[in-house]
Design an enzyme around this catalytic site. Sequence first.
Site, mmCIF file in Angstrom:
data_model
loop_
_atom_site.group_PDB
_atom_site.id
_atom_site.type_symbol
_atom_site.label_atom_id
_atom_site.label_comp_id
_atom_site.label_asym_id
_atom_site.label_seq_id
_atom_site.Cartn_x
_atom_site.Cartn_y
_atom_site.Cartn_z
ATOM 1 N N GLY A 88 1.094 -0.998 -0.095
ATOM 2 C CA GLY A 88 -0.164 0.051 -0.168
ATOM 3 C C GLY A 88 0.846 1.384 -0.035
ATOM 4 N N ASP A 123 10.454 4.057 7.243
ATOM 5 C CA ASP A 123 10.330 5.412 7.948
ATOM 6 C C ASP A 123 8.878 6.255 7.304
ATOM 7 O OD1 ASP A 123 11.363 5.997 5.751
ATOM 8 O OD2 ASP A 123 13.438 6.539 6.681
ATOM 9 N N ARG A 181 -2.618 0.257 -9.805
ATOM 10 C CA ARG A 181 -1.736 -0.377 -10.069
ATOM 11 C C ARG A 181 -2.770 -1.855 -10.056
ATOM 12 N NH1 ARG A 181 2.364 2.260 -6.411
ATOM 13 N NH2 ARG A 181 1.916 3.637 -5.722
ATOM 14 N N ASP A 250 3.035 -4.174 -8.007
ATOM 15 C CA ASP A 250 2.268 -2.643 -7.479
ATOM 16 C C ASP A 250 2.981 -1.703 -7.964
ATOM 17 O OD1 ASP A 250 4.558 -4.554 -6.282
ATOM 18 O OD2 ASP A 250 5.024 -2.340 -5.115
HETATM 19 P P1 AMP Z 1 8.896 0.450 -3.653
HETATM 20 O O1 AMP Z 1 10.064 -0.301 -3.771
HETATM 21 O O2 AMP Z 1 9.305 1.894 -3.479
HETATM 22 O O3 AMP Z 1 7.472 0.447 -4.537
HETATM 23 O O4 AMP Z 1 8.033 -0.213 -2.128
HETATM 24 C C1 AMP Z 1 7.566 -1.105 -2.585
HETATM 25 C C2 AMP Z 1 6.610 -1.353 -1.062
HETATM 26 O O5 AMP Z 1 7.615 -0.480 0.137
HETATM 27 C C3 AMP Z 1 5.663 -0.502 -0.959
HETATM 28 O O6 AMP Z 1 3.909 -0.510 -0.494
HETATM 29 C C4 AMP Z 1 6.160 1.124 -0.959
HETATM 30 O O7 AMP Z 1 4.933 2.143 -0.113
HETATM 31 C C5 AMP Z 1 6.083 0.466 0.447
HETATM 32 N N1 AMP Z 1 8.028 1.349 0.891
HETATM 33 C C6 AMP Z 1 8.863 1.916 0.138
HETATM 34 N N2 AMP Z 1 9.886 2.454 0.914
HETATM 35 C C7 AMP Z 1 9.496 2.388 1.981
HETATM 36 C C8 AMP Z 1 9.726 3.323 3.127
HETATM 37 N N3 AMP Z 1 10.732 4.555 2.818
HETATM 38 N N4 AMP Z 1 8.671 3.765 4.411
HETATM 39 C C9 AMP Z 1 7.996 2.668 4.125
HETATM 40 N N5 AMP Z 1 7.121 1.970 2.965
HETATM 41 C C10 AMP Z 1 7.965 1.909 1.815
HETATM 42 MG MG MG Z 2 6.178 0.778 -5.568
#
Ligand code: AMP
Ligand code: MG
Length: 489
Positions: A88, A123, A181, A250
Site C-alpha cells: 500500500g 519510515d 496499479r 505494484d
Molecule cells: P517500492 O519498492 O518503492 O515500489 O515500494 C514497495 C513497497 O514498500 C510499497 O508498499 C511502498 O509504499 C513501501 N515502501 C518503500 N519505501 C518505504 C519507506 N521508506 N517507508 C515506508 N514504506 C516504504
Molecule cells: Mg512502488
Amino acid sequence: MSIWEGVNFSHRFSELPSAFFTRVAPQPLDNPRWVVWNRDLALQFGLPRQADDELLNVFAGQREFGSFAPLAMKYAGHQFGVYNPDLGDGRGLLLAEIQHQDGTWFDIHLKGAGLTPYSRMGDGRAVLRSTIREYLCSEAMAGLSIPTTRALGMMDSNTPVYREKMEYGALLIRIAETHIRFGHFEHFFYTNQLAEQTLLADKVIEWYFPECVQTEKPYAAMFEAIVDKTAVMIAFWQAYGFAHGVMNTDNMSILGQTFDYGPFGFLDDYDPNYICNHSDYQGRYAFDQQPRVALWNLSALAHALSPLVEREDLEAALGQFEVRLSQKFSELMRAKLGLHTKVDEDGRLFEAMFELLNQNKTDYTRFFRELSYLDTQAPQAVVDLCIDRDAASAWVDLYLARCELEVDQQGEVVTSEQRCERMRRVNPKYILRNYLAQLAIDKAEIGDFTEINRLAEILKHPFDEHPEFDDYAKLPPEWGKKMEISCSS
Ligand code: AMP
Ligand code: MG
C-alpha cells in the site's frame, strides 16, 4: 488573489468506500525548502509559475489545505514473483485530483510524506538522491514521448532519515493520470472482496476506459486495453534502452505509464543482459527480460480479474501482448533507422545491427544519433563507436544501400537529408545516463540545485542540438558505467 484560483480539484478516489484506503495526514518535514518547481508543468494546471512559501507549507504538510483530502491507497502485489498482501502507500499519499488544461484529471501524490498504516518496517520517507532520480527520469521519459508519470516539483528538509548512512527527508510531488496499479486488483481478489473488485473495475472503466462501456463485455475490454497499453510502454522501453529495475506488479500502472522510478537505468553500452538494480541478484528484471516480465505481470492481473472476465477472454487478450509489442517495437525501431517502407531483407538488417551492437558493446544512444547525421557526415563516426570496424563498415554499407530503396508515399525517393532530419527527431542526442544524474545529486547534496534544473531542461528537449551542452551527450566515463543503484531509497 489566491494561488489556487483557477485550479480545479476533485476527490473522486476519496469518495470510494473505506476498503480502498486509509485517511492519513502528511507528517510535516522539518525546515522544508524547494529544490525544484516544474514551472512548465505547473502552468498547465493553472498553478503558479513560481513556487512560494504557501505552496511549500501545504505540500510539506505544515499547513492543512481544504482542497486536499490526503489518503494512503491500499494495494498488494507480486514482488520478485512472490505475492505480498501487505503493500500500500507506505510513504505516499494521494492528495486530490487536479485538472489539466486539456480537461484530463491527474492525481496529485506526495512521495515521502511520512508513516501510514502500510509503512511496514519503513519510515515513510524518501531521500533526496532517489527523489532527484525520479524527478529527472520522469522528465526525461516525457521528453522522449514515453508514457510516464510526471512531477510538479520536489523539496528537501532537515528531517533525518537513516539509510546506509544518515540522509535527509525529501518529498516528490508526483502527478499521474492514475495511481491504480495491477496490485489494486490483486488485493481485492486475494481478500475475496468481490463487491470492491467490481466497483474498482467499474471506476477504472468510467475514469480511464469509457469506450469500454459500450462493448459487449466491458471488463474484458478493459483488460484488453490494459494489455495494449502495457505492450506499447514496453516497446518504448526496449526501443530507447530503458531498464526499469523493479517491475513488481505494484509498480505497474493500469494505464501503461512508466511508474515508480527506483534503480532504473538507460543502457550505455548495448548489453541485453543489463541489470540496473544492484539487489536483483537473479537478473529477473534484466533489460531483455522486461517483455517477458510484463506478460507475467499481466497474467497475474488476469488471474486477479478471473471473477469478472471469462478465462478465454483473458487468454485471448494475453495472446495479443506479443503481437502488439512487436508491432510497436518494430514501428519505433524502423523510425530510428529512418525506414518507413518495408523490404523483405529488413529482418536481416535489424538482426545484423543488434549482433553488431551486442558484440561491440556499442553505446546504444550514440549509435542511432550518429546514424542520424549521415546526410552531412561520413560513416566514420558510426564505425568509430565499434571495436570491430570492418564489421561496422560492412553493416553501414548494407544500411545505406537499404536507404536507397526508401520512397515516400508519392513514390519519390527519400533523400538522405529528409531521412536524417526525421531520424534526429526520434533518436535523442541526450539521455539520462546514471552518471549525469549522480553529478546532479552530488551538487544537490551540498545545496546547489542548479545542475538538476539544467539537466531537466536538456532532457525535456532531448532531440535538440543545444551545442552549448555537447558535454552532456558524451560517452560516459568508466566510473559512470558501473554505478550500482540499489532499492534503498
Ligand atoms: P517500492 O519498492 O518503492 O515500489 O515500494 C514497495 C513497497 O514498500 C510499497 O508498499 C511502498 O509504499 C513501501 N515502501 C518503500 N519505501 C518505504 C519507506 N521508506 N517507508 C515506508 N514504506 C516504504
Ligand atoms: Mg512502488
